[in-house]
Design a protein around this motif. Structure first.
Motif, short mmCIF file in Angstrom:
data_model
loop_
_atom_site.label_atom_id
_atom_site.label_comp_id
_atom_site.label_asym_id
_atom_site.label_seq_id
_atom_site.Cartn_x
_atom_site.Cartn_y
_atom_site.Cartn_z
N SER A 1 0.84 -1.19 0.00
CA SER A 1 0.00 0.00 0.00
C SER A 1 0.87 1.24 0.00
O SER A 1 2.08 1.19 0.19
N GLY A 2 0.24 2.40 -0.21
CA GLY A 2 0.95 3.66 -0.20
C GLY A 2 1.33 4.12 -1.58
O GLY A 2 1.62 3.32 -2.47
N PHE A 3 1.29 5.44 -1.79
CA PHE A 3 1.62 6.00 -3.10
C PHE A 3 3.07 5.71 -3.50
O PHE A 3 3.37 5.59 -4.68
N ALA A 4 3.96 5.60 -2.51
CA ALA A 4 5.37 5.37 -2.84
C ALA A 4 5.58 4.04 -3.54
O ALA A 4 6.58 3.86 -4.24
N ASN A 5 4.66 3.10 -3.35
CA ASN A 5 4.82 1.78 -3.94
C ASN A 5 4.14 1.62 -5.28
O ASN A 5 4.08 0.52 -5.83
N LEU A 6 3.58 2.72 -5.83
CA LEU A 6 2.90 2.64 -7.11
C LEU A 6 3.79 3.05 -8.27
O LEU A 6 3.35 3.03 -9.42
N GLY A 7 5.03 3.44 -7.98
CA GLY A 7 5.96 3.80 -9.05
C GLY A 7 5.99 5.27 -9.40
O GLY A 7 6.59 5.65 -10.40
#
Length: 562
Positions: free
Chosen positions: A15-21
């Motif tokens: 989860s989290g925006f940091a893990n979306l690339g």
């Protein structure tokens, strides 16, 4: 070919925006704006959009669609070393949504130097000309205005890397199909194409089939919630004669004491009249409608969001795209023209597990419309009587007791002890307390005589019992005839370059009437005629008067040949 990626609100182990690339600068900007976790549509859409895939996204209003397409768009644009012309085009159905999306893109992209321009009708083109000349990266536009700039050569789409169709179903309802096709045809075939819509009707599928390649399809259903935690909206209606509607609204507001309420009217003039009337009664209202400048709208929203105004009186068109976190009540001072608009209104409260309240002040003749809303939504609308003067007295007494308890808990009362002790030698302590309460009430509501009670109509029993959606009616029902139509004269025709889509788009955009309800279009050299439902005619006429069609102000009236 369409690849189905998700059909429900599937969860992810990461989860989290940091893990979306996303670019780290974007992640930092989101953190600074208070964003913590992506919504389901954002989790599913951002990774394939970053990869450059075409995407079809279906999700309800309020699920975070704007960030879902704008964040990866900004991410990809930041990798381009040279950006001399617009590289992204976002098409939206209305002026208000264009402003909202442009504001979001600008806010997200500020750390990356993304330049954004909102383009829509109803305003002069000079400012937009100058902005395009200086250079922009992302154009957020209504189809009609974008096509105007394209034809004049001020908008060049030869370097567009991505096209987004936001609220595609609504744009088609408003008659923008031909404009959309013309705009897409002017972009490179190598572009990325993204389509977001609340519904996936066959005509949406047709557009996707023509313009999207090997698209990823993302369908986000409304997430089920645990028993007792459903964000259901309490819906209550009050049936009162028209002459008592304003007084009834005041009583209801006094009884509910909303922290922040959005009150809907049909037309600009009705918004202004109600705002003025509420202010005269001591409330703190602000008006919001399409006739206001951007500076005026910004000022109103600052006052409302800061709590300096707790009532926002608006038209449906002006309120599109507004998202106010602390909104507690939605009030239908006038019912909208369709059930879909009603559902969209009340959906603004009761989000994210919060309790919401939807109130309707209607005339007795409108109870059939409320029954129809019940049947379509599968939810009960409770009919109630308007609070009486005695009810309000009791409610104020409860609030006074709560305020006294809070004041005692706060302490710091010694500065008033001398007054009480000096009066104690003359009067009983109870009499002193009662006199203090009387002064407090007089300061709050004035020392006026009790107002008479407002007559409330007891709703008739519905001939068709209420049933939740999915239940069948066993008895035979006679199909009712279609609505009676009214012919509307509009002072612009072929000589002004008017086409059917212009009429449909203008009427839908200015009045909120769905495009499918606009019929019988006739265009002559100097004027046009359209047919609309009789009960919407006056609203359409008032909305169109002074509006612009192809850059020209028009007038509207009933056709004298009717």
């Amino acid at each position: 070919m369409v690849e189905t990626m998700a059909e429900t609100t599937a969860t992810m182990t990461v989860s989290g925006f940091a893990n979306l690339g996303l670019d780290n600068r974007l992640v930092d900007a989101l953190s600074g704006l208070g964003y913590e976790e992506p919504t389901p549509i954002q989790r599913e859409a951002i990774p394939p959009l970053i990869e450059g895939r075409d995407v079809i996204g279906q999700a309800a209003t309020g699920t975070g669609k704007t960030a879902a397409f704008s964040l990866p768009l900004i991410h990809r644009l930041s990798t381009l070393t040279v950006r001399t012309r617009p590289t992204a085009l976002i098409l939206v159905p209305t002026r208000e949504l264009a402003m909202q999306v442009a504001e979001s893109v600008e806010r997200y992209g500020k750390p990356l130097g993304i330049r954004v321009l909102a383009m829509y009708g109803g305003t002069g083109m000079d400012t937009q000309f100058r902005a395009l000349h200086r250079g922009v990266d992302v154009v957020v536009a209504t189809p009609g205005r974008a096509l105007d700039h394209l034809r004049r050569g001020s908008l060049v789409l030869s370097e567009i890397a991505a096209v987004v169709l936001d609220e595609a179903d609504e744009m088609l309802d408003m008659g923008f199909a031909e404009d959309i096709e013309a705009l897409i045809a002017a972009t490179p075939t190598t572009r990325q194409t993204v389509l977001f819509s609340a519904t996936m009707a066959p005509r949406i599928r047709a557009i996707a089939g023509r313009h999207l390649t090997n698209a990823v399809e993302i369908v986000i259903a409304r997430a089920p919630v645990a028993a007792g935690a459903a964000p259901r909206v309490r819906q209550t209606a009050y049936l009162v004669p028209r002459v008592h509607k304003l007084a009834a609204l005041g009583r209801v507001l006094d009884a509910e004491a909303p922290k922040a309420a959005l009150i809907f009217c049909k037309t600009r003039s009705e918004v202004d009249q109600l705002t003025e009337a509420l202010a005269a009664r001591g409330y703190r209202p602000e008006a919001l409608h399409g006739g206001m400048s951007q500076d005026q709208r910004d000022r109103v929203m600052r006052l409302f969001r800061s709590g300096q105004a707790n009532l926002l009186v608006a038209t449906d068109v002006a309120a599109r795209g507004l998202d106010v976190d602390h909104l507690t009540h939605v009030v239908n001072y006038q019912l909208p023209l369709g059930t879909e608009a009603y559902v969209h209104r009340i959906g603004r409260v009761g989000r994210a597990g919060r309790e919401g309240v939807a109130l309707t002040v209607a005339e007795p003749r409108e109870q059939s419309a409320l029954r129809a809303i019940e049947r379509v939504t599968g939810q009960r609308v409770e009919f109630a009587r308007v609070p009486t003067a005695a009810d309000l007295k009791a409610r104020r007494a409860e609030r006074t007791k709560d305020a006294i308890r809070a004041t005692i808990a706060e302490g710091e009362l010694d500065q008033f002890r001398g007054i009480v002790e000096s009066l104690g030698s003359e009067f009983d302590p109870t009499a002193i307390a009662l006199a203090a309460l009387k002064l407090a009430h007089r300061a709050e509501i004035g020392d006026t005589a009790d107002e008479p009670d407002i007559p409330t109509t007891v709703p008739e029993q519905s001939r068709t019992p209420f049933r939740a959606r999915g239940q069948q009616h066993q008895q035979h029902q006679t199909r009712s005839p279609g609505p009676r139509l009214a012919r509307i004269f509009i002072s612009a025709g072929r000589e002004s370059g008017i086409a059917p889509r212009d009429l449909v788009g203008a009427i839908a955009n200015e009045s909120g009437l769905p495009g499918r309800d606009i019929r019988g279009i006739e265009i002559t050299d100097r004027f046009s005629i359209v047919e609309v439902p009789e009960d919407a005619a006056e609203h359409v006429i008032e909305s169109l008067n002074g509006a612009r069609l192809r850059g020209r102000r028009v007038s509207a009236r009933r056709d004298r040949r009717e």
